[in-house]
Scaffold this motif. Structure first.
Motif, PDB file in Angstrom:
ATOM      1  N   TYR A 135      -6.099  -6.641   7.556  1.00  0.00           N
ATOM      2  CA  TYR A 135      -7.375  -7.354   7.419  1.00  0.00           C
ATOM      3  C   TYR A 135      -7.323  -8.346   6.256  1.00  0.00           C
ATOM      4  O   TYR A 135      -7.688  -9.519   6.397  1.00  0.00           O
ATOM      5  CB  TYR A 135      -8.512  -6.352   7.203  1.00  0.00           C
ATOM      6  CG  TYR A 135      -9.857  -7.004   6.963  1.00  0.00           C
ATOM      7  CD1 TYR A 135     -10.651  -7.418   8.026  1.00  0.00           C
ATOM      8  CD2 TYR A 135     -10.328  -7.225   5.661  1.00  0.00           C
ATOM      9  CE1 TYR A 135     -11.880  -8.035   7.806  1.00  0.00           C
ATOM     10  CE2 TYR A 135     -11.540  -7.848   5.435  1.00  0.00           C
ATOM     11  CZ  TYR A 135     -12.310  -8.246   6.513  1.00  0.00           C
ATOM     12  OH  TYR A 135     -13.522  -8.872   6.279  1.00  0.00           O
ATOM     13  N   SER A 146       0.820  -1.213   0.000  1.00  0.00           N
ATOM     14  CA  SER A 146       0.000   0.000   0.000  1.00  0.00           C
ATOM     15  C   SER A 146       0.851   1.259   0.000  1.00  0.00           C
ATOM     16  O   SER A 146       0.558   2.239  -0.685  1.00  0.00           O
ATOM     17  CB  SER A 146      -0.922  -0.005   1.221  1.00  0.00           C
ATOM     18  OG  SER A 146      -1.730  -1.158   1.239  1.00  0.00           O
ATOM     19  N   ASP A 157     -13.876  -2.972   1.912  1.00  0.00           N
ATOM     20  CA  ASP A 157     -12.730  -2.103   1.641  1.00  0.00           C
ATOM     21  C   ASP A 157     -12.260  -1.335   2.867  1.00  0.00           C
ATOM     22  O   ASP A 157     -11.154  -0.782   2.871  1.00  0.00           O
ATOM     23  CB  ASP A 157     -13.078  -1.096   0.537  1.00  0.00           C
ATOM     24  CG  ASP A 157     -13.287  -1.772  -0.805  1.00  0.00           C
ATOM     25  OD1 ASP A 157     -12.515  -2.689  -1.125  1.00  0.00           O
ATOM     26  OD2 ASP A 157     -14.237  -1.388  -1.514  1.00  0.00           O
ATOM     27  N   SER A 158     -13.076  -1.298   3.920  1.00  0.00           N
ATOM     28  CA  SER A 158     -12.708  -0.542   5.114  1.00  0.00           C
ATOM     29  C   SER A 158     -13.347  -1.186   6.335  1.00  0.00           C
ATOM     30  O   SER A 158     -14.450  -0.822   6.741  1.00  0.00           O
ATOM     31  CB  SER A 158     -13.160   0.922   4.983  1.00  0.00           C
ATOM     32  OG  SER A 158     -12.778   1.668   6.119  1.00  0.00           O
ATOM     33  N   GLY A 205     -18.509  -2.744   9.103  1.00  0.00           N
ATOM     34  CA  GLY A 205     -17.654  -1.990   8.207  1.00  0.00           C
ATOM     35  C   GLY A 205     -17.974  -2.393   6.781  1.00  0.00           C
ATOM     36  O   GLY A 205     -19.104  -2.793   6.473  1.00  0.00           O
ATOM     37  N   THR A 206     -16.986  -2.301   5.913  1.00  0.00           N
ATOM     38  CA  THR A 206     -17.163  -2.721   4.525  1.00  0.00           C
ATOM     39  C   THR A 206     -15.974  -3.580   4.119  1.00  0.00           C
ATOM     40  O   THR A 206     -14.957  -3.620   4.817  1.00  0.00           O
ATOM     41  CB  THR A 206     -17.264  -1.516   3.572  1.00  0.00           C
ATOM     42  OG1 THR A 206     -15.993  -0.850   3.522  1.00  0.00           O
ATOM     43  CG2 THR A 206     -18.340  -0.543   4.026  1.00  0.00           C
ATOM     44  N   ASN A 255      -0.788  -1.282   6.766  1.00  0.00           N
ATOM     45  CA  ASN A 255      -1.920  -0.477   7.222  1.00  0.00           C
ATOM     46  C   ASN A 255      -3.043  -1.424   7.665  1.00  0.00           C
ATOM     47  O   ASN A 255      -2.916  -2.649   7.574  1.00  0.00           O
ATOM     48  CB  ASN A 255      -2.406   0.515   6.147  1.00  0.00           C
ATOM     49  CG  ASN A 255      -2.823  -0.172   4.858  1.00  0.00           C
ATOM     50  OD1 ASN A 255      -3.104  -1.369   4.824  1.00  0.00           O
ATOM     51  ND2 ASN A 255      -2.876   0.590   3.779  1.00  0.00           N
ATOM     52  N   GLU A 256      -4.133  -0.874   8.152  1.00  0.00           N
ATOM     53  CA  GLU A 256      -5.218  -1.709   8.656  1.00  0.00           C
ATOM     54  C   GLU A 256      -5.829  -2.571   7.546  1.00  0.00           C
ATOM     55  O   GLU A 256      -6.207  -3.725   7.778  1.00  0.00           O
ATOM     56  CB  GLU A 256      -6.298  -0.842   9.300  1.00  0.00           C
ATOM     57  CG  GLU A 256      -5.873  -0.217  10.624  1.00  0.00           C
ATOM     58  CD  GLU A 256      -6.957   0.645  11.247  1.00  0.00           C
ATOM     59  OE1 GLU A 256      -8.052   0.759  10.647  1.00  0.00           O
ATOM     60  OE2 GLU A 256      -6.721   1.208  12.340  1.00  0.00           O
ATOM     61  N   LYS A 257      -5.926  -2.037   6.347  1.00  0.00           N
ATOM     62  CA  LYS A 257      -6.530  -2.797   5.255  1.00  0.00           C
ATOM     63  C   LYS A 257      -5.685  -4.007   4.889  1.00  0.00           C
ATOM     64  O   LYS A 257      -6.216  -5.116   4.697  1.00  0.00           O
ATOM     65  CB  LYS A 257      -6.715  -1.896   4.024  1.00  0.00           C
ATOM     66  CG  LYS A 257      -7.401  -2.604   2.860  1.00  0.00           C
ATOM     67  CD  LYS A 257      -7.650  -1.665   1.689  1.00  0.00           C
ATOM     68  CE  LYS A 257      -8.349  -2.411   0.549  1.00  0.00           C
ATOM     69  NZ  LYS A 257      -8.612  -1.513  -0.600  1.00  0.00           N
TER      70      LYS A 257
END
Length: 372
Positions: free
Chosen positions: A250, A159, A361-362, A358-359, A245-247
């Motif tokens: 996940y 990312s 993507d997030s 959430g979604t 990052n968080e994404k």
């Protein structure tokens, strides 16, 4: 190749500043992953599987949980009289302030490098999820009479792509061009934070960079050195994820729910080792519905859990629904609650009939110890 000829340095705080609440109270190296692991388990396992038994871990901040996890290194067979695991402090050697960059950190670790009396040093980040044929990379480094070998992967860049180097190689795998990535949307040949460097070359580069006030490791050591040194590449062809990052955290956890990812990562010939804890088996109640999940020991499940990662000691009560989510140690999902696309840090309690969504993507991130 003798294992004693190689030592390693692991950076424990890579990408901390981009991980949000996930690294608010811990280093990225100690971030829980995949129901039972920490991110540093992959770096340490890759090193010891290649026969490297002298490993220094450079810390910077929030390293209490990391030290609790790795301890003396016994779970990776690194509790040794000669070599073994070394925690390298977060201060440079000239004064008592924290290091300000990779070069400063390596300069602070120079005494460790010199005392190791190794011919080669592996430098790696602790936020890389992969099972790497590192022994083969070391053998290629020696056969090529290389000064530096960069491990690389063909695929989508991390990312934070502007800090990632992309490379061009000739048919002999020698790198003839290195540059920072300018476009993160396409598959490219990119490095991912694993480097093999001859010790004498590394010491000279540390001294020169430090004297010139350079702090960026990749700029100081690699990008401008293609013509000066023999720099080769070694391709990693299996699964790889850089957690920055968080994404990406996940997504990498969700990847573990795919059979082909598990087959790549958990190779019996190169096991991924971790600290073991004694706990009772997970208990499933009469109302439990569970499918496509990774679940740690000591959980109590009487609700519905699908496509999710549950760490040790999680409780999902009757009527609760957890989907596409990550729940860390000792989380409680009360009856009637509904979670979808969520990341819950340790000791989070979700009250009765609460809905958290959430979604794809997030994912919704809930910090450590929250009660909702």
């Amino acid at each position: 190749m003798k294992a004693g000829n190689v030592s390693a340095i692991v950076f424990a705080n890579t990408s901390d500043e981009r991980m949000g609440d996930l690294t608010a109270v811990r280093s990225s190296a100690s971030l829980p992953f995949g129901a039972r692991y920490r991110l540093i388990d992959f770096a340490l396992s890759n090193l010891v599987n290649a026969g490297i038994s002298n490993v220094g871990v450079i810390t910077k901040e929030n390293y209490r949980s990391l030290m609790d996890h790795i301890g003396s290194g016994i779970y990776w067979d690194l509790d040794r009289k000669n070599g073994g695991l070394h925690i390298l402090p977060p201060f440079n050697i000239r004064n008592a302030i924290k290091y300000s960059g990779y070069v400063d950190a390596l300069n602070g670790a120079k005494n460790y490098i010199l005392r190791s009396k190794s011919d080669y040093i592996v430098i790696c980040d602790a936020n890389v999820v992969a099972n790497i044929e590192l022994e083969a990379a070391l053998e290629a480094h020696i056969e090529n009479s290389a000064d530096i070998t960069l491990l690389w992967h063909k695929g989508n860049v991390p990312s934070n792509y502007s800090d990632t180097m992309v490379l061009k190689l000739d048919k002999e795998q020698r790198i003839n061009e290195l540059s920072f990535c300018e476009d993160g949307s396409a598959e490219q040949n990119h490095e991912f934070g694993f480097y093999i460097i001859n010790t004498d070359v590394l010491i000279n580069m540390i001294d020169l960079a430090y004297q010139n006030g350079l702090s960026d490791l990749k700029l100081a050591f690699f990008v401008d050195k293609v013509k000066k040194f023999r720099i080769f590449g070694f391709e990693h062809k299996g699964y790889l994820s850089v957690i920055d990052n968080e994404k990406s955290y996940y997504n990498a956890n969700m990847d573990l729910l795919k059979a082909d990812t598990r087959a790549f990562l958990f190779n019996k010939e190169r096991p991924i080792l971790t600290k073991t804890r004694d706990d009772m088996p997970t208990r499933y109640g009469t109302h439990a519905v569970v499918s496509n999940c990774a679940i740690g020991d000591g959980c109590i499940i009487d609700g519905t859990v699908k496509n999710s990662i549950l760490f040790r000691g999680v409780k999902v009560e009757k009527g609760a629904v957890v989907e596409n989510s990550i729940i860390m140690q000792s989380g409680v999902i009360s009856k009637g609650a509904n979670l979808n696309f969520a990341i819950l840090d340790k000791n989070v309690t979700v009250g009765e009939d609460k809905v958290l969504c959430g979604t794809v993507d997030s994912a919704l991130m809930i910090g450590k110890g929250k009660k909702l």
